[in-house]
Design a protein around this motif. Sequence first.
Motif, mmCIF file in Angstrom:
data_model
loop_
_atom_site.group_PDB
_atom_site.id
_atom_site.type_symbol
_atom_site.label_atom_id
_atom_site.label_comp_id
_atom_site.label_asym_id
_atom_site.label_seq_id
_atom_site.Cartn_x
_atom_site.Cartn_y
_atom_site.Cartn_z
ATOM 1 N N HIS A 209 0.272 9.022 7.985
ATOM 2 C CA HIS A 209 0.905 7.709 7.824
ATOM 3 C C HIS A 209 2.181 7.825 6.994
ATOM 4 O O HIS A 209 3.200 7.213 7.335
ATOM 5 N N GLY A 210 2.109 8.561 5.926
ATOM 6 C CA GLY A 210 3.281 8.709 5.065
ATOM 7 C C GLY A 210 4.445 9.343 5.788
ATOM 8 O O GLY A 210 5.586 8.873 5.684
ATOM 9 N N VAL B 181 0.849 -1.200 0.000
ATOM 10 C CA VAL B 181 0.000 0.000 0.000
ATOM 11 C C VAL B 181 0.878 1.242 0.000
ATOM 12 O O VAL B 181 0.652 2.188 -0.767
ATOM 13 N N TRP B 182 1.883 1.251 0.855
ATOM 14 C CA TRP B 182 2.788 2.399 0.965
ATOM 15 C C TRP B 182 3.517 2.652 -0.354
ATOM 16 O O TRP B 182 3.662 3.791 -0.796
ATOM 17 N N ILE C 262 -1.315 1.228 8.326
ATOM 18 C CA ILE C 262 -1.621 1.777 7.000
ATOM 19 C C ILE C 262 -2.561 0.831 6.254
ATOM 20 O O ILE C 262 -3.565 1.255 5.675
ATOM 21 N N HIS D 291 -3.029 5.174 -5.157
ATOM 22 C CA HIS D 291 -3.998 5.365 -4.068
ATOM 23 C C HIS D 291 -3.268 6.037 -2.911
ATOM 24 O O HIS D 291 -2.628 5.359 -2.099
ATOM 25 N N PRO D 292 -3.347 7.368 -2.827
ATOM 26 C CA PRO D 292 -2.619 8.079 -1.763
ATOM 27 C C PRO D 292 -3.048 7.628 -0.365
ATOM 28 O O PRO D 292 -4.214 7.331 -0.128
ATOM 29 N N ILE D 293 -2.073 7.566 0.514
ATOM 30 C CA ILE D 293 -2.350 7.237 1.916
ATOM 31 C C ILE D 293 -2.444 8.551 2.693
ATOM 32 O O ILE D 293 -1.926 9.584 2.244
ATOM 33 N N MET E 158 -6.394 1.565 4.983
ATOM 34 C CA MET E 158 -6.621 1.678 3.539
ATOM 35 C C MET E 158 -7.472 0.558 2.950
ATOM 36 O O MET E 158 -8.062 0.728 1.883
ATOM 37 N N ASP F 277 -1.641 11.616 4.995
ATOM 38 C CA ASP F 277 -0.339 12.258 5.209
ATOM 39 C C ASP F 277 0.335 11.816 6.501
ATOM 40 O O ASP F 277 1.552 11.630 6.532
ATOM 41 N N ASN G 166 2.392 1.955 -3.199
ATOM 42 C CA ASN G 166 1.382 2.260 -4.215
ATOM 43 C C ASN G 166 0.721 3.624 -4.001
ATOM 44 O O ASN G 166 -0.345 3.884 -4.533
ATOM 45 N N THR G 167 1.360 4.503 -3.241
ATOM 46 C CA THR G 167 0.744 5.796 -2.939
ATOM 47 C C THR G 167 0.564 6.681 -4.161
ATOM 48 O O THR G 167 -0.244 7.591 -4.136
#
Length: 168
Positions: free
Chosen positions: A101-102, A88-89, A152, A95-97, A156, A99, A91-92
């Motif tokens: 979390h990032g 997921v991270w 995350i 599909h943005p995660i 998500m 902020d 693939n931001t």
Amino acid sequence: MKIARKLERLMAMDDTTWARHANPWSGWTRMPILPLLALSIWSRIWIGWWCLLPVLALVVWTYWNPRAFPEPVSTDNWMSKVTFGERVWLNTGVHPIPDHHGRMASYLGTLAGSGLVPLIWGLWVLNPWTVLLGLVITVMGKLWQMDRMVWIYQDMKSQVPEYAAWLR
């Protein structure tokens, strides 16, 4: 994040490899790689250039590990969710995660990476306490980052049906 994407490409991670990497055995058997690598490098004082054999074996294992285990029957466990969170991270861009979390994942990656400084220095000068300090910082930072990856993923999976489908 750029480093992580480059490593993903270097490791040739495709959907099939990621699915196999979700096996908890894959994740847990990766955990001792850094301490074993440090021990292998340290062993140069005992076995000289032969220390490169275990170093090479660990490099090969690092590459082969995500492919070494079958897809898990169940992915409803912490280590599988770590793997999902990493995907997921990475693939931001699609599909943005959130902020927070990032930012936190990046901070924790920096924390884990900062342990490499004393680790490398300790291995260079053969100081066991500096090596141990570096390993503790790196491993604890990585474990904390792994826990963030689970968080995350948990946040998500309700937003992206593809992510939810990974859990079985």
